[in-house]
Design an enzyme around this catalytic site. Structure first.
Site, PDB file in Angstrom:
ATOM      1  N   GLY A 228       0.835  -1.203   0.000  1.00  0.00           N
ATOM      2  CA  GLY A 228       0.000   0.000   0.000  1.00  0.00           C
ATOM      3  C   GLY A 228       0.864   1.245   0.000  1.00  0.00           C
ATOM      4  N   SER A 229       0.317   2.319   0.550  1.00  0.00           N
ATOM      5  CA  SER A 229       0.992   3.614   0.439  1.00  0.00           C
ATOM      6  C   SER A 229       2.113   3.754   1.482  1.00  0.00           C
ATOM      7  CB  SER A 229      -0.024   4.732   0.632  1.00  0.00           C
ATOM      8  OG  SER A 229      -0.555   4.663   1.938  1.00  0.00           O
ATOM      9  N   THR A 232       0.738   4.855   4.994  1.00  0.00           N
ATOM     10  CA  THR A 232       0.183   3.756   5.796  1.00  0.00           C
ATOM     11  C   THR A 232       1.303   2.813   6.232  1.00  0.00           C
ATOM     12  OG1 THR A 232      -1.868   3.915   4.540  1.00  0.00           O
ATOM     13  CG2 THR A 232      -1.579   1.950   5.850  1.00  0.00           C
ATOM     14  N   GLU A 250       5.631  -3.249   1.070  1.00  0.00           N
ATOM     15  CA  GLU A 250       5.713  -2.988  -0.375  1.00  0.00           C
ATOM     16  C   GLU A 250       4.953  -1.684  -0.599  1.00  0.00           C
ATOM     17  OE1 GLU A 250       7.391  -4.772  -2.396  1.00  0.00           O
ATOM     18  OE2 GLU A 250       7.252  -6.900  -1.935  1.00  0.00           O
TER      19      GLU A 250
HETATM   20  P1  NAD Z   1      -3.379   2.416   1.465  1.00  0.00           P
HETATM   21  O1  NAD Z   1      -2.094   2.511   2.195  1.00  0.00           O
HETATM   22  O2  NAD Z   1      -4.343   3.534   1.591  1.00  0.00           O
HETATM   23  O3  NAD Z   1      -4.201   1.104   1.903  1.00  0.00           O
HETATM   24  C1  NAD Z   1      -3.652  -0.197   1.779  1.00  0.00           C
HETATM   25  C2  NAD Z   1      -4.289  -1.108   2.817  1.00  0.00           C
HETATM   26  O4  NAD Z   1      -3.937  -0.660   4.130  1.00  0.00           O
HETATM   27  C3  NAD Z   1      -5.814  -1.149   2.781  1.00  0.00           C
HETATM   28  O5  NAD Z   1      -6.232  -2.481   2.982  1.00  0.00           O
HETATM   29  C4  NAD Z   1      -6.203  -0.275   3.965  1.00  0.00           C
HETATM   30  O6  NAD Z   1      -7.464  -0.577   4.489  1.00  0.00           O
HETATM   31  C5  NAD Z   1      -5.094  -0.602   4.956  1.00  0.00           C
HETATM   32  N1  NAD Z   1      -4.854   0.392   6.007  1.00  0.00           N
HETATM   33  C6  NAD Z   1      -5.103   1.720   5.971  1.00  0.00           C
HETATM   34  N2  NAD Z   1      -4.706   2.296   7.136  1.00  0.00           N
HETATM   35  C7  NAD Z   1      -4.195   1.309   7.909  1.00  0.00           C
HETATM   36  C8  NAD Z   1      -3.605   1.271   9.209  1.00  0.00           C
HETATM   37  N3  NAD Z   1      -3.453   2.373   9.942  1.00  0.00           N
HETATM   38  N4  NAD Z   1      -3.181   0.090   9.684  1.00  0.00           N
HETATM   39  C9  NAD Z   1      -3.301  -1.044   8.949  1.00  0.00           C
HETATM   40  N5  NAD Z   1      -3.849  -1.066   7.714  1.00  0.00           N
HETATM   41  C10 NAD Z   1      -4.294   0.091   7.192  1.00  0.00           C
HETATM   42  O7  NAD Z   1      -2.976   2.141  -0.049  1.00  0.00           O
HETATM   43  P2  NAD Z   1      -3.929   2.025  -1.328  1.00  0.00           P
HETATM   44  O8  NAD Z   1      -4.485   3.379  -1.620  1.00  0.00           O
HETATM   45  O9  NAD Z   1      -4.848   0.878  -1.144  1.00  0.00           O
HETATM   46  O10 NAD Z   1      -2.892   1.625  -2.480  1.00  0.00           O
HETATM   47  C11 NAD Z   1      -2.198   2.555  -3.257  1.00  0.00           C
HETATM   48  C12 NAD Z   1      -0.757   2.684  -2.818  1.00  0.00           C
HETATM   49  O11 NAD Z   1      -0.170   1.395  -2.706  1.00  0.00           O
HETATM   50  C13 NAD Z   1       0.104   3.443  -3.804  1.00  0.00           C
HETATM   51  O12 NAD Z   1       0.983   4.318  -3.130  1.00  0.00           O
HETATM   52  C14 NAD Z   1       0.889   2.345  -4.504  1.00  0.00           C
HETATM   53  O13 NAD Z   1       2.119   2.777  -5.071  1.00  0.00           O
HETATM   54  C15 NAD Z   1       1.078   1.357  -3.393  1.00  0.00           C
HETATM   55  N6  NAD Z   1       1.285   0.013  -3.931  1.00  0.00           N
HETATM   56  C16 NAD Z   1       2.510  -0.581  -3.748  1.00  0.00           C
HETATM   57  C17 NAD Z   1       2.761  -1.822  -4.302  1.00  0.00           C
HETATM   58  C18 NAD Z   1       4.091  -2.506  -4.112  1.00  0.00           C
HETATM   59  O14 NAD Z   1       4.165  -3.716  -4.321  1.00  0.00           O
HETATM   60  N7  NAD Z   1       5.162  -1.812  -3.741  1.00  0.00           N
HETATM   61  C19 NAD Z   1       1.748  -2.470  -5.037  1.00  0.00           C
HETATM   62  C20 NAD Z   1       0.518  -1.845  -5.182  1.00  0.00           C
HETATM   63  C21 NAD Z   1       0.294  -0.609  -4.616  1.00  0.00           C
END
Ligand code: NAD
EC number: 1.2.1.3
Length: 485
Positions: A228-229, A232, A250
């Site tokens: 994710g981001s 986060t 990741e």
């Molecule tokens: P996000 O970080 O908003 O959410 C990802 C997950 O984390 C979701 O399931 C969300 O519910 C959960 N989450 C949110 N807050 C949390 C917390 N405090 N504790 C635990 N879990 C929590 O990311 P997104 O918007 O779903 O995805 C987009 C981002 O992910 C982009 O920045 C992208 O570059 C990145 N990404 C990285 C990869 C990689 O392999 N490096 C792959 C895909 C996406």
């Protein structure tokens, strides 16, 4: 251990899967079809009790699953793949509805995810042996326990399966938490998995913003694998510190693509565009900055513009190449890059400063011609179909520009002179570098980020170790030891 039986699969009702059984909840939420803006089906919101029950079940299942022979665990994975692929068309339809992906790319993700299983079937858990006169030192890798998999919304199937396959192959049990924006395919895939795995080995809990922290804070979860981001990721690492959980993070990227002057412009232009706009730019390793040598800058930009104009944007039913942005929050974020570009007076080579408003979250692919180094579109990850291009003349200087980011996920170098392209690639601060290709991760290779793009990584044979503890056995040869005393 025998598998649990969940009732036959239906495609319009969705449950969490805890201890091998479907479980609903009092509170529910819904995803939104991004092509229409309409609400999709109800999904349960897991609470603390659900999480505690899932962790207790996973912990119990770990006792026996970790002792199941490696080859038997592989046989389970094969059966799971067969059960999952038996529903491939329905999975692809569901994926297209929850993400807005064109049907052909939804099919591609469903079948591509199965390749993640296939590759893991070729792996063995490494064991390293070192012997001298006195002793044999063996390093072996043992499972961690219960893994929590926290997943994003851009590739809901492949990014969950990319955690499930290595985690259970190495003898862990796993609880998947899909993104609240795209819960449907993960819930269904793990419902299907119950036909094969004993209760507690693979579970899924969906819910709201409170759910992720319940997993990261849980004392009986040994590892969090998060995609994710960056923002986060930092919160997750901080939360996991309290119980010293293992983490794999990741995270986001701002991938640079460097184009050498000797490339075939007509051939490379569409590739650069696809690298930037695949999945409507919603890819962690999409190309996010394009540095083109000054000698071919104008020709390359023109060719990219021409190709971009041919890209059809639309709903899954429109036979389009690019779908909508997956959710409203991200759509609003992408729009800020258009607003900033417009307000600062940077040049739109193709695309319009005004993102159309309508039913779905659609954004036309857009190229920004030579914005300054400190512009938002150069320094931040838009995660949408908008990409900047800049010219370069000096190799040292463009390498510095490419590396001038707090992220380091992927990078590309394009050139007929492959040795020169690889030499540049070796100097790029990125976990994965592609030469003469846009970013195409594979299950066969380790995937992880440098700098703020992540900690650790997964996939490939190195990736298996991310789900293991190392245990070193120092076995002394009795004869030798006694004779020495
Ligand atoms: P996000 O970080 O908003 O959410 C990802 C997950 O984390 C979701 O399931 C969300 O519910 C959960 N989450 C949110 N807050 C949390 C917390 N405090 N504790 C635990 N879990 C929590 O990311 P997104 O918007 O779903 O995805 C987009 C981002 O992910 C982009 O920045 C992208 O570059 C990145 N990404 C990285 C990869 C990689 O392999 N490096 C792959 C895909 C996406």
């Amino acid at each position: 251990m025998s598998p649990s039986k969940v009732s036959s699969i239906t495609w319009d009702s969705f449950s969490n899967i805890i201890d091998g059984q479907p479980r609903g909840s009092k509170e529910k939420h819904q995803g939104v079809n991004p092509a229409t803006g309409e609400k999709l089906w109800d999904v349960p919101i897991a609470n603390q009790q659900d999480v505690d029950d899932a962790v207790a079940s996973a912990k119990k299942a770990f006792e026996s699953w970790s002792q199941v022979p490696f080859e038997t665990r592989k046989e389970h994975l094969v059966k799971f793949k067969e059960a999952y692929l038996a529903h491939a068309d329905d999975m692809a339809k569901l994926l297209a509805e929850e993400t807005g992906k064109p049907h052909q790319f939804a099919q591609f993700e469903v079948h591509g995810a199965a390749m993640w299983i296939d590759h893991h079937l070729t792996l063995t858990i490494p064991e390293e042996r070192d012997e001298d006169d006195e002793k044999v030192v063996t390093t072996r890798y043992t499972p961690l326990g219960v893994v929590g998999a926290i997943c994003p919304w851009n590739f809901p199937i492949v990014l969950s399966l990319g955690k499930i396959a290595p985690a259970i192959l190495t003898g862990n049990t796993i609880i998947v938490k899909p993104s609240p924006f795209t819960p449907y395919t993960a819930l269904k895939m793990i419902e299907i998995a119950q036909e094969v795995f004993p209760p507690g080995v693979v579970q899924v809990v969906g819910g709201d913003d409170k759910l992720g922290p319940m997993l990261t804070q849980h004392p009986d979860i040994a590892k969090i694998s998060f995609t994710g981001s960056i923002a986060t990721g930092k919160k997750i690492m901080a939360a996991c510190a309290a119980t010293l959980k293992r983490v794999t993070l990741e995270l986001g990227g701002n991938d640079a693509s460097i184009v050498l002057p000797d490339v075939d412009v007509q051939k490379v232009a569409p590739e650069l565009v696809m690298g930037a706009f695949q999945n409507s730019g919603q890819v962690c390793v999409a190309t996010k900055r394009i540095y083109i040598h000054q000698d071919i800058y104008e020709d390359m930009l023109n060719a990219m513009v021409e190709f971009t104009k041919t890209m059809k944007v639309g709903a899954p039913s429109d036979n389009a190449l690019l779908g909508p942005i997956q959710n409203q929050m991200q759509y609003e974020k992408v729009k800020t890059f258009f607003e900033d570009t417009k307000n600062k007076g940077y040049k739109f080579a193709v695309g319009s400063p005004d993102v159309a408003t309508g039913k779905g979250f659609f954004v036309q692919p857009t190229i920004i011609d030579n914005p300054p180094n400190d512009s938002k579109i150069i320094t931040e990850e838009p995660f949408g179909p908008i990409v900047p291009t800049q010219p370069w003349t000096d190799e040292e200087e463009v390498i510095k520009r490419a590396n001038g980011s707090n992220t380091g996920l992927g990078a590309c170098v394009w050139g007929k002179d492959v040795a020169r392209a690889e030499a540049i690639g070796r100097r790029l601060e990125a976990g994965s570098v592609w030469i003469n290709s846009w970013e195409k991760p594979t299950p066969a290779a380790f995937f992880g980020g440098h700098k703020e793009s992540g900690i650790g990584g997964e996939w490939g044979k190195e990736g298996l170790k991310a789900y293991c503890n190392a245990q070193v056995m120092h076995s002394y040869k009795l004869k030798r030891q006694i004779s020495k005393l």
